[in-house]
Write a protein that holds these residues in place. Structure first.
Motif, PDB file in Angstrom:
ATOM      1  N   LEU A 136       0.839  -1.200   0.000  1.00  0.00           N
ATOM      2  CA  LEU A 136       0.000   0.000   0.000  1.00  0.00           C
ATOM      3  C   LEU A 136       0.873   1.249   0.000  1.00  0.00           C
ATOM      4  O   LEU A 136       2.012   1.222   0.507  1.00  0.00           O
ATOM      5  CB  LEU A 136      -0.905  -0.004   1.237  1.00  0.00           C
ATOM      6  N   PRO A 137       0.382   2.371  -0.547  1.00  0.00           N
ATOM      7  CA  PRO A 137       1.181   3.606  -0.585  1.00  0.00           C
ATOM      8  C   PRO A 137       1.689   4.035   0.782  1.00  0.00           C
ATOM      9  O   PRO A 137       2.823   4.507   0.902  1.00  0.00           O
ATOM     10  CB  PRO A 137       0.197   4.641  -1.162  1.00  0.00           C
ATOM     11  N   GLN A 138       0.883   3.868   1.834  1.00  0.00           N
ATOM     12  CA  GLN A 138       1.326   4.286   3.162  1.00  0.00           C
ATOM     13  C   GLN A 138       2.488   3.425   3.661  1.00  0.00           C
ATOM     14  O   GLN A 138       3.374   3.907   4.366  1.00  0.00           O
ATOM     15  CB  GLN A 138       0.170   4.254   4.176  1.00  0.00           C
ATOM     16  N   THR A 139       2.503   2.148   3.266  1.00  0.00           N
ATOM     17  CA  THR A 139       3.603   1.264   3.657  1.00  0.00           C
ATOM     18  C   THR A 139       4.871   1.639   2.901  1.00  0.00           C
ATOM     19  O   THR A 139       5.962   1.719   3.478  1.00  0.00           O
ATOM     20  CB  THR A 139       3.248  -0.209   3.368  1.00  0.00           C
ATOM     21  N   ILE A 140       4.731   1.898   1.602  1.00  0.00           N
ATOM     22  CA  ILE A 140       5.892   2.296   0.794  1.00  0.00           C
ATOM     23  C   ILE A 140       6.462   3.611   1.305  1.00  0.00           C
ATOM     24  O   ILE A 140       7.677   3.779   1.430  1.00  0.00           O
ATOM     25  CB  ILE A 140       5.498   2.427  -0.693  1.00  0.00           C
ATOM     26  N   ALA A 141       5.586   4.552   1.632  1.00  0.00           N
ATOM     27  CA  ALA A 141       6.038   5.854   2.140  1.00  0.00           C
ATOM     28  C   ALA A 141       6.813   5.692   3.431  1.00  0.00           C
ATOM     29  O   ALA A 141       7.858   6.332   3.633  1.00  0.00           O
ATOM     30  CB  ALA A 141       4.830   6.769   2.363  1.00  0.00           C
ATOM     31  N   LEU A 142       6.341   4.837   4.313  1.00  0.00           N
ATOM     32  CA  LEU A 142       7.016   4.612   5.588  1.00  0.00           C
ATOM     33  C   LEU A 142       8.417   4.055   5.369  1.00  0.00           C
ATOM     34  O   LEU A 142       9.384   4.486   5.989  1.00  0.00           O
ATOM     35  CB  LEU A 142       6.190   3.651   6.448  1.00  0.00           C
ATOM     36  N   VAL A 163       0.906   5.857  -8.395  1.00  0.00           N
ATOM     37  CA  VAL A 163       1.284   5.640  -6.994  1.00  0.00           C
ATOM     38  C   VAL A 163       2.280   6.701  -6.509  1.00  0.00           C
ATOM     39  O   VAL A 163       2.303   7.055  -5.333  1.00  0.00           O
ATOM     40  CB  VAL A 163       1.902   4.225  -6.816  1.00  0.00           C
ATOM     41  N   GLN A 164       3.084   7.231  -7.436  1.00  0.00           N
ATOM     42  CA  GLN A 164       4.172   8.141  -7.071  1.00  0.00           C
ATOM     43  C   GLN A 164       3.714   9.313  -6.215  1.00  0.00           C
ATOM     44  O   GLN A 164       4.260   9.577  -5.137  1.00  0.00           O
ATOM     45  CB  GLN A 164       4.852   8.682  -8.331  1.00  0.00           C
ATOM     46  N   SER A 165       2.726  10.048  -6.703  1.00  0.00           N
ATOM     47  CA  SER A 165       2.313  11.264  -5.995  1.00  0.00           C
ATOM     48  C   SER A 165       1.704  10.947  -4.639  1.00  0.00           C
ATOM     49  O   SER A 165       1.886  11.698  -3.678  1.00  0.00           O
ATOM     50  CB  SER A 165       1.322  12.071  -6.838  1.00  0.00           C
ATOM     51  N   GLU A 166       0.986   9.828  -4.558  1.00  0.00           N
ATOM     52  CA  GLU A 166       0.379   9.458  -3.285  1.00  0.00           C
ATOM     53  C   GLU A 166       1.451   9.106  -2.256  1.00  0.00           C
ATOM     54  O   GLU A 166       1.359   9.494  -1.088  1.00  0.00           O
ATOM     55  CB  GLU A 166      -0.575   8.276  -3.480  1.00  0.00           C
ATOM     56  N   VAL A 167       2.487   8.397  -2.699  1.00  0.00           N
ATOM     57  CA  VAL A 167       3.603   8.065  -1.803  1.00  0.00           C
ATOM     58  C   VAL A 167       4.327   9.341  -1.380  1.00  0.00           C
ATOM     59  O   VAL A 167       4.650   9.538  -0.202  1.00  0.00           O
ATOM     60  CB  VAL A 167       4.585   7.087  -2.486  1.00  0.00           C
ATOM     61  N   ALA A 168       4.574  10.239  -2.350  1.00  0.00           N
ATOM     62  CA  ALA A 168       5.248  11.506  -2.042  1.00  0.00           C
ATOM     63  C   ALA A 168       4.446  12.321  -1.043  1.00  0.00           C
ATOM     64  O   ALA A 168       4.992  12.897  -0.097  1.00  0.00           O
ATOM     65  CB  ALA A 168       5.468  12.316  -3.323  1.00  0.00           C
ATOM     66  N   ARG A 169       3.133  12.367  -1.239  1.00  0.00           N
ATOM     67  CA  ARG A 169       2.277  13.132  -0.327  1.00  0.00           C
ATOM     68  C   ARG A 169       2.322  12.556   1.076  1.00  0.00           C
ATOM     69  O   ARG A 169       2.411  13.293   2.065  1.00  0.00           O
ATOM     70  CB  ARG A 169       0.818  13.131  -0.837  1.00  0.00           C
ATOM     71  N   ARG A 170       2.282  11.236   1.175  1.00  0.00           N
ATOM     72  CA  ARG A 170       2.282  10.605   2.491  1.00  0.00           C
ATOM     73  C   ARG A 170       3.611  10.818   3.222  1.00  0.00           C
ATOM     74  O   ARG A 170       3.647  10.961   4.443  1.00  0.00           O
ATOM     75  CB  ARG A 170       1.969   9.110   2.363  1.00  0.00           C
TER      76      ARG A 170
END
Length: 344
Positions: A136-142, A163-170
């Motif tokens: 999930l994007p939140q897991t990748i961001a972490l 997915v890129q922007s969502e990961v960057a935002r998180r």
């Protein structure tokens, strides 16, 4: 003789960390010790000074043992920083033996805060990308927030565009993550983790984190992520853009690019912007002006006198905005990771 040596080892083992630190500081001499004191808190200095005052005769064997212990701990700490706990243990076992390695690691990890996801920090980014891109994007961001920016940037720019922007935002809005969440994510990514992070809440992510990552991705990925963020969260996107290129980075521009920038900049704003920067930045600007113009600029700065830091930063930000505009319109090119340093 053997009994005396055994007693000395026992005495050293029974010494507190403060007592060992006192012996260490005395052993390395006052010049180096005084430099170390500059980095200590006042209460720490008082404690060590008290312990030093209490010292009597330091036996040569005692001093050697403590210096050796310090060297081994520093070596282990360096190994951990490079490759993690398992890597450090492996190297220490080869050089010092299994039991000594375990003792040193245990002593360090009792107080050492090991960064989460330590077990993947030596993993090749390409392999790691395959490993986490289905998360999930939140897991990748972490995960990216705890990786070195150069690795995180490779992974971010190779993620699917949606997915890129969502990961960057998180990453940008991330503040603190509880140990329980970290443990759960680590458990999923690896069945067995040798050392967990401190029980204290650990800080990672935030705007500075995503800015550092975005500064290393290729321009097309950066532009696409920023544009998507502008639609989702305009205020956050603006905050990120403000930090993407700081004024001091102007030294990285080609002379022709700087000359184009200077033609768009108000002389008064430039005078303010140069007030608080180092000589390297000023010289780069002066070299791209005529001698007369450079002299007039220097005179303006002197005549201006003291300027509020807020005004200086605002002037610098206006010039940064000009640079980013010229880059967006294709008039100049700001070199980034994986791009040729060519300015047209």
């Amino acid at each position: 003789m053997a009994e005396s040596e055994s007693k000395r080892k026992k005495d050293i083992k029974n010494m507190s960390g403060r007592q060992k630190a006192a012996v260490f500081l005395v052993s390395i001499g006052s010049d180096i010790s005084s430099e170390i004191f500059k980095y200590l808190r006042e209460d720490e200095i008082e404690t060590l000074t008290f312990e030093i005052a209490r010292l009597e005769t330091i036996e040569p064997e005692q001093k050697d043992a403590i210096l050796t212990e310090f060297q081994e701990l520093m070596m282990a700490n360096q190994f951990i920083s490079i490759g993690g706990i398992d890597y450090a243990r492996e190297l220490l076992e080869k050089s010092l033996g299994s039991q000594k390695a375990v003792d040193i690691i245990n002593r360090l990890t009792s107080s050492l805060q090991v960064r989460p996801f330590d077990f993947i920090r030596r993993t090749d980014p390409a392999h790691l990308l395959n490993f986490i891109q289905q998360e999930l994007p939140q897991t990748i961001a972490l995960i990216l927030a705890y990786l070195e920016p150069n690795k995180a940037s490779v992974i971010l720019q190779n993620l699917p565009h949606e997915v890129q922007s969502e990961v960057a935002r998180r990453i940008a809005v991330m503040d603190r993550t509880s140990p329980e969440v970290l443990r759960e994510v680590e458990r999923v990514l690896e069945k067995k983790l040798s050392t967990l992070s401190s029980e204290d809440y650990t800080a990672a992510g935030g705007v500075p984190s995503i800015v550092e990552i975005l500064n290393l991705v290729d321009r097309s990925s950066e532009k696409q992520i920023i544009e998507a963020l502008e639609e989702e969260d305009p205020e956050l996107a603006e905050e990120i853009k403000k930090r993407m290129f700081v004024f001091e980075d102007i030294v990285m521009l080609d002379d022709r690019a700087i000359q184009k920038v200077m033609r768009e900049v108000d002389q008064q704003e430039l005078s303010k912007a140069l007030k608080s920067v180092d000589a390297e930045v000023q010289d780069k600007i002066y070299r791209n002006m005529s001698k007369r113009a450079a002299q007039m600029l220097k005179e303006d700065m002197e005549f201006m006198g003291p300027v509020r830091l807020k005004d200086v930063e605002e002037a610098q930000q206006k010039i940064v905005a000009i640079i980013r505009h010229l880059e967006d319109t294709g008039e100049i090119v700001v070199a980034r990771a994986g791009e040729d340093e060519l300015v047209v």
